[in-house]
Write a protein that holds these residues in place. Structure first.
Motif, PDB file in Angstrom:
ATOM      1  N   PHE A 262       0.819  -1.227   0.000  1.00 39.89           N
ATOM      2  CA  PHE A 262       0.000   0.000   0.000  1.00 39.89           C
ATOM      3  C   PHE A 262       0.849   1.273   0.000  1.00 39.89           C
ATOM      4  N   ASN A 263       1.849   1.366   0.924  1.00 37.07           N
ATOM      5  CA  ASN A 263       2.745   2.532   1.009  1.00 37.07           C
ATOM      6  C   ASN A 263       1.998   3.850   1.226  1.00 37.07           C
ATOM      7  N   LEU A 264       0.996   3.823   2.113  1.00 35.70           N
ATOM      8  CA  LEU A 264       0.275   5.043   2.465  1.00 35.70           C
ATOM      9  C   LEU A 264       0.911   5.683   3.694  1.00 35.70           C
ATOM     10  N   LEU A 265       0.747   7.000   3.821  1.00 35.90           N
ATOM     11  CA  LEU A 265       1.194   7.690   5.033  1.00 35.90           C
ATOM     12  C   LEU A 265       0.187   7.382   6.146  1.00 35.90           C
ATOM     13  N   PRO A 266       0.601   6.831   7.282  1.00 35.10           N
ATOM     14  CA  PRO A 266      -0.328   6.247   8.267  1.00 35.10           C
ATOM     15  C   PRO A 266      -1.283   7.205   8.949  1.00 35.10           C
ATOM     16  N   ARG A 267      -0.866   8.384   9.314  1.00 37.60           N
ATOM     17  CA  ARG A 267      -1.751   9.294  10.053  1.00 37.60           C
ATOM     18  C   ARG A 267      -2.262  10.424   9.155  1.00 37.60           C
ATOM     19  N   THR A 268      -2.386  10.093   7.882  1.00 39.82           N
ATOM     20  CA  THR A 268      -2.826  11.055   6.879  1.00 39.82           C
ATOM     21  C   THR A 268      -4.120  10.553   6.258  1.00 39.82           C
ATOM     22  N   THR A 269      -5.032  11.460   5.945  1.00 39.01           N
ATOM     23  CA  THR A 269      -6.327  11.036   5.407  1.00 39.01           C
ATOM     24  C   THR A 269      -6.182  10.421   4.021  1.00 39.01           C
ATOM     25  N   ALA A 270      -7.219   9.692   3.623  1.00 39.89           N
ATOM     26  CA  ALA A 270      -7.242   9.096   2.286  1.00 39.89           C
ATOM     27  C   ALA A 270      -7.061  10.180   1.221  1.00 39.89           C
ATOM     28  N   LEU A 271      -7.761  11.298   1.404  1.00 39.54           N
ATOM     29  CA  LEU A 271      -7.676  12.397   0.443  1.00 39.54           C
ATOM     30  C   LEU A 271      -6.259  12.948   0.349  1.00 39.54           C
ATOM     31  N   GLU A 272      -5.621  13.147   1.491  1.00 42.50           N
ATOM     32  CA  GLU A 272      -4.257  13.692   1.497  1.00 42.50           C
ATOM     33  C   GLU A 272      -3.269  12.726   0.852  1.00 42.50           C
ATOM     34  N   ASN A 273      -3.481  11.425   1.048  1.00 43.28           N
ATOM     35  CA  ASN A 273      -2.609  10.437   0.401  1.00 43.28           C
ATOM     36  C   ASN A 273      -2.741  10.503  -1.117  1.00 43.28           C
ATOM     37  N   VAL A 274      -3.963  10.653  -1.594  1.00 47.39           N
ATOM     38  CA  VAL A 274      -4.197  10.704  -3.043  1.00 47.39           C
ATOM     39  C   VAL A 274      -3.632  12.000  -3.630  1.00 47.39           C
TER      40      VAL A 274
END
Length: 229
Positions: free
Chosen positions: A94-106
Motif C-alpha cells: 500500500f505505502n500510504l502515510l499512516p496518520r494522513t487522510t485518504a484524500l491527502e494520500n491521493v
C-alpha cells in the motif's frame, strides 16, 4: 501502437566470475490499452523487468522505448520526470502515510507536480470516487481495512492520469474477496479509462483478469498468451 518496446534487454549483477544474469535478451512490446499479467517463480526475472519498466532500474544493455522515447538514454532527473508524469505505481504494501487522510494520500503526487490546491482536491476526489471511497476521504489510512487502503493506493496512482500503471502484487496482502474487488477496479480502469496496466503477480486466479499473460523463467520469456478478441 506500442506504448512500450523492449529490445534485447539484458540485466547483469556483479562482475567477473560472480556475475548473475537476471535477464537474458528479453524483447517485449506492450500496446497502449493492454492489461498484461506478468508471472513466474522467484528469480525468474519478472520483478527485474517491472523495475526497468518503472524506471526504477536500468538494463545493462538493450533498448527500452517508452512512447517513442529511448529511456535507456535518459539521465536520473529525466527518468524521475517520466515516472512523475506518465507512470502510476501500486505496491503490495500500500505505502500510504499512516496518520494522513485518504484524500491527502491521493493528493501527494499532485502536490509534487505543483497542481493548484483547488484543482488538486477536485482530481483527488474524482479518483477516490472511481474506487468507491469518496465517502471515506477524511478517514486516516490506519482507520481503513486492507482492501480500502489498496483502493486509496489505486486512487493515488491514477490521480495523475498516467499512461501506464505498474502494479506489483497488488492483491498479495488481501483475502480472496478483497482481491477480487481490487482486480475488478483495475479491469474497469483498463476498459473504461483506457489505462495500460502491467501487473506482476504469482496468483493465476488474479492473472485471469488481464487480457494477456506473460510468463518468465530463468530470465527469459517462457510464454506470451493474449486473450482472444
Amino acid at each position: 501502437m506500442s506504448l512500450i518496446k523492449l529490445s534485447n534487454i539484458h540485466k547483469r549483477y556483479g562482475k567477473g566470475t560472480n556475475v548473475f544474469e537476471a535477464l537474458k535478451g528479453v524483447s517485449l512490446d506492450i500496446e497502449a490499452g493492454e492489461f498484461v499479467a506478468l508471472m513466474g517463480p522467484s528469480g525468474s526475472g519478472k520483478s527485474t523487468i517491472a523495475n526497468i519498466l518503472g524506471c526504477l532500474d536500468s538494463p545493462s544493455s538493450g533498448v527500452y522505448d517508452f512512447c517513442g522515447v529511448n529511456v535507456s538514454e535518459l539521465n536520473i532527473k529525466q527518468k524521475a520526470l517520466l515516472r512523475r508524469h506518465y507512470i502510476g505505481f501500486i505496491f503490495q504494501g500500500f505505502n500510504l502515510l499512516p496518520r494522513t487522510t485518504a484524500l491527502e494520500n491521493v493528493e501527494l503526487p499532485l502536490l509534487y507536480r505543483q497542481v493548484p490546491k483547488k484543482e488538486r482536491l477536485r482530481i483527488s476526489m474524482e479518483a477516490l470516487e472511481l474506487v468507491g471511497l469518496d465517502k471515506w476521504c477524511n478517514h486516516s489510512s490506519n482507520e481503513l481495512s486492507g482492501g480500502q487502503q489498496q483502493r486509496v493506493a489505486i486512487a493515488r496512482a491514477i490521480a495523475s492520469k498516467p499512461l501506464f500503471l505498474l502494479a506489483d502484487e497488488p492483491t498479495g496482502n488481501l483475502d480472496t474477496k478483497r482481491s477480487v474487488e481490487i482486480m475488478e477496479i483495475l479491469q474497469n480502469l483498463n476498459k473504461d479509462s483506457k489505462i495500460t496496466i502491467l501487473m506482476v503477480t504469482h496468483e493465476s486466479d488474479m492473472a485471469k483478469y488481464a487480457s494477456r499473460e506473460i510468463v518468465f523463467l530463468d530470465g527469459k520469456k517462457k510464454s506470451d498468451t493474449k486473450e482472444d478478441s
